[in-house]
Design a protein around this motif. Structure first.
Motif, short mmCIF file in Angstrom:
data_model
loop_
_atom_site.label_atom_id
_atom_site.label_comp_id
_atom_site.label_asym_id
_atom_site.label_seq_id
_atom_site.Cartn_x
_atom_site.Cartn_y
_atom_site.Cartn_z
N ALA A 40 -2.93 -3.12 0.13
CA ALA A 40 -4.18 -2.50 -0.29
C ALA A 40 -4.56 -1.34 0.63
N TRP A 41 -4.37 -1.51 1.92
CA TRP A 41 -4.65 -0.42 2.87
C TRP A 41 -3.73 0.78 2.61
N LEU A 42 -2.46 0.52 2.40
CA LEU A 42 -1.53 1.64 2.13
C LEU A 42 -1.94 2.40 0.87
N LEU A 43 -2.34 1.67 -0.16
CA LEU A 43 -2.77 2.33 -1.38
C LEU A 43 -4.03 3.17 -1.15
N CYS A 44 -4.99 2.62 -0.41
CA CYS A 44 -6.23 3.36 -0.15
C CYS A 44 -5.95 4.65 0.63
N VAL A 45 -5.14 4.56 1.65
CA VAL A 45 -4.80 5.75 2.44
C VAL A 45 -4.09 6.78 1.57
N ALA A 46 -3.13 6.31 0.75
CA ALA A 46 -2.39 7.24 -0.11
C ALA A 46 -3.31 7.88 -1.15
#
Length: 385
Positions: free
Chosen positions: A174-180
């Motif tokens: 979820a963090w990776l998606l938010c940053v991307a």
């Protein structure tokens, strides 16, 4: 020869020194000869009261071993199945009902800019317009995603179907998606829409961040929460998209009557969404100490407040149609909002008749979003004559 009774056979079964199988067979034969079928509850009580014979223990171990073997033989999901599962989780992660509002809003506002200047329409601008929609969806995805990361405990009570709360998506993913999503949205706006739009876009991401992320976590304050949602949904979306559309056509920004109307109208509407969105979540918010208008005032009062604000909004739209016939179309502006107001009133009466059951609250909140979608469907036609 007198047959042994069933209790006698039971006693023999319990004796550890006798073989298991002959005794069980003898007991079964005696029951059949005397046509005795034990009553089910008594049989269950009898079975529970007796120590398990050796053959029963062996049978249990065989069943347990078979179950363990079946679990061990369960095949791993294929690559295609994993991709499908991630796609489904990602779609839920983006919160589809908010995506629909963003797409409808940006499309309707862009349509107004184009209808005002049909001679300047250039199909070569279509890829740029689509990039703008992608940027808005990235921003939308970041805001709802960061909220799920920090609301995972609350969502486990209020929205257990969301992928992070349900365990379908890890917090790291979820963090990776938010940053991307945030990085992608800023990259698109900065390379295609200039410094002002990029600044407004970044400001929207900032508001979405402080709404959910400690130490500010302004969602805990009812007033701050509705101001953030009203600003993002009401002003930033409508003003930003209209400004970007005119800039793409090579025109300076000017306020169009329909854009002025929708900006004010949707700001009030977004305020209603902000105060009613917590109605289905009141149980979890109370449990985790989140203060909302719903937890402070109760479901019934908030539903009546939200409906009253929207009915006042619709009444204002009808009054504008009557007083400014040269600016607004009476049929779309007047009759359209009268119908939407009547539908909302019906949903509120239905909610009250259902005694504010959880399902009725969800239906009421869904009806508010449906009216929100309809508002943007009307928008391109409000000023047409």
């Amino acid at each position: 020869m007198q047959h042994q009774s069933l209790p006698r056979a039971s006693a023999l079964l319990a004796a550890p020194s006798r073989p298991c199988r002959p005794l069980i067979a003898a007991a079964r034969s005696q029951r059949q000869q005397r046509h005795v079928v034990p009553d089910q509850p008594q049989g269950q009580h009898w079975a529970a009261a007796q120590p398990r014979p050796c053959c029963w223990r062996r049978s249990s171990s065989v069943v347990a071993s078979a179950a363990a073997g079946a679990g061990a033989l369960e095949p791993e999901p294929s690559a295609a199945q994993k991709v499908i599962a991630f796609k489904d989780a990602f779609w839920k992660f983006l919160r589809p009902h908010t995506i629909r509002g963003t797409i409808l809003g940006s499309t309707a506002v862009t349509s107004i800019a184009l209808l005002e200047n049909t001679g300047l329409i250039d199909w070569a601008l279509l890829p740029r317009a689509l990039l703008g929609v992608v940027a808005l969806l990235c921003g939308n995805g970041y805001i709802v995603g960061i909220n799920q990361i920090y609301d995972v405990d609350i969502d486990s009570v209020n929205k257990p179907f969301l992928p992070v709360a349900a365990g379908e998506m890890s917090t790291g993913t979820a963090w990776l998606l938010c940053v991307a999503l945030a990085a992608g949205g800023i990259a698109i706006t900065s390379t295609n829409f200039g410094s002002l739009i990029t600044a407004l876009y970044s400001f929207g991401l900032f508001l979405g961040t402080i709404y959910s992320v400690p130490p500010l976590r302004l969602k805990r304050s009812a007033v701050a929460a509705f101001m953030i949602i009203a600003t993002v949904r009401g002003f930033l979306l409508n003003f930003g998209v209209y400004h970007a559309a005119r800039a793409a056509l090579g025109l300076p920004f000017i306020w169009n009557p329909s854009i002025t109307f929708i900006t004010c109208f949707v700001t009030v509407f977004a305020t209603v969404i902000a105060i009613t969105k917590d109605l289905p979540d009141i149980e979890g918010d109370k449990q985790f100490g989140i203060e909302t208008f719903a937890t402070r005032m109760g479901v019934r009062r908030i539903a009546f407040l939200g409906t009253s604000l929207l009915l006042a909004n619709y009444a204002g739209a009808i009054a504008a149609a009557v007083r400014l016939p040269a600016v607004f179309n009476m049929w779309t502006m007047g009759l359209g909002h009268a119908v939407l107001g009547a539908v909302l009133l019906y949903k509120t009466v239905k909610l009250d008749a259902a005694k504010y059951s959880p399902q009725a609250i969800k239906d009421y909140y869904a009806a508010i979003w449906l009216n929100f979608y309809c508002e943007y469907l009307l928008l391109p036609f409000l000023g047409l004559h």
